[in-house]
Design an enzyme around this catalytic site. Sequence first.
Site, PDB file in Angstrom:
ATOM      1  N   LEU A  46       0.783  -1.107  -0.114  1.00 11.85           N
ATOM      2  CA  LEU A  46       0.054   0.130  -0.049  1.00 11.85           C
ATOM      3  C   LEU A  46       0.966   1.162   0.039  1.00 11.85           C
ATOM      4  CD1 LEU A  46      -2.692  -1.149   2.580  1.00 11.85           C
ATOM      5  CD2 LEU A  46      -2.965  -0.618   0.334  1.00 11.85           C
ATOM      6  N   ASP A  47       0.652   2.293  -0.816  1.00 12.10           N
ATOM      7  CA  ASP A  47       1.316   3.515  -0.686  1.00 12.10           C
ATOM      8  C   ASP A  47       1.280   4.030   0.814  1.00 12.10           C
ATOM      9  OD1 ASP A  47       1.403   3.408  -3.322  1.00 12.10           O
ATOM     10  OD2 ASP A  47      -0.354   4.733  -3.741  1.00 12.10           O
ATOM     11  N   PRO A  48       2.343   5.079   1.117  1.00  6.30           N
ATOM     12  CA  PRO A  48       2.450   5.500   2.528  1.00  6.30           C
ATOM     13  C   PRO A  48       0.990   6.135   3.030  1.00  6.30           C
ATOM     14  CG  PRO A  48       4.155   5.809   1.243  1.00  6.30           C
ATOM     15  CD  PRO A  48       3.413   5.184   0.297  1.00  6.30           C
ATOM     16  N   ALA A  50      -1.775   5.474   2.109  1.00 11.11           N
ATOM     17  CA  ALA A  50      -3.035   4.637   2.147  1.00 11.11           C
ATOM     18  C   ALA A  50      -2.976   3.637   3.157  1.00 11.11           C
ATOM     19  CB  ALA A  50      -2.972   3.485   1.011  1.00 11.11           C
TER      20      ALA A  50
END
Length: 318
Positions: A46-48, A50
């Site tokens: 997951l992106d930071p 998210a």
Amino acid sequence: MARRPKGRFIDGIVLLDKSTGMSSNFALQRVKRFFNANKAGHTGALDPLATGMLPVCLGEATKFSQHLLDADKRYLVTAKLGERTDTSDSDGEVVQTRPVTFTEAQLLSALEHFRGDTQQVPSMYSALKYQGQPLYKYAREGIEVPRESRPITVFELNFISLEGDELTLDIHCSKGTYIRTIIDDLGEMLGCGAHVIMLRRTQVAQYPYAKMVTLEQLEALVTQAHEQQIDPSVLLDPLLLPMDTAVADFPEVNVPEASAAYLMQGQAVRVTGLKADTLVRITLGDAHRFVGIGAMNDDGLLAPKRLIVIHDEPIVTD
């Protein structure tokens, strides 16, 4: 003499509720340390920015993480309309500002465009690699490289709300779908631009939302265990899901204990009633103990593909 890996042998899956602002690898290492596991791996970063569901596989469960990488995902996303950023989310720089003038009918029509089977060109700010380097490294240097479109499927795209210039959607999609790219493309289709300001993964495969735990909850259990002078595993291990839940959609083939030795040595055993190339979960005996996955061949034999190593320490089961 081979050195024993650091940490204990513990096999299972943690449904981590990742907080915003941290990388998936940072979260993974924290979980591994809390459980004192000898091995750990996550099932899709997951992106930071998210938050939400990040299944973490411990021990032998890492052998089946690819099946969760390939699983469908579900997200709740909020987009800010009227602003486009270079990363398609709020971590980037605003590169264009435009008025928001679309009608409700235009919005609903635009959303329909993204449902079903489509092609998507990945963002330059992604971990996909080009000539051995992640795309985001090129992007940070101002270099744009060619990317091929990839097939994706959006099974559901539900309109949740539009409050001012903030649009919230619920998206159920196939693996490899970039939500940031959907939002950026939607913003361009509406003529106003858009970027992600909130992204939460609410589902991976069929894992229940209610089973998620945060790093803070795990840390609190470790602290509680130390205060009670008990091993943290007493409080942590009940949170683990069985590793065969990663392949729960595979049909089960139950093999008699008498055939176990052949299977565990990598030999095929005869099974009836399944088509060739069918991937299956292999369980043993009356206890239906999960030992790995296999595939049926043209001769009606079950050939093991990925088998677990059975340790003296406990394996998490139902």
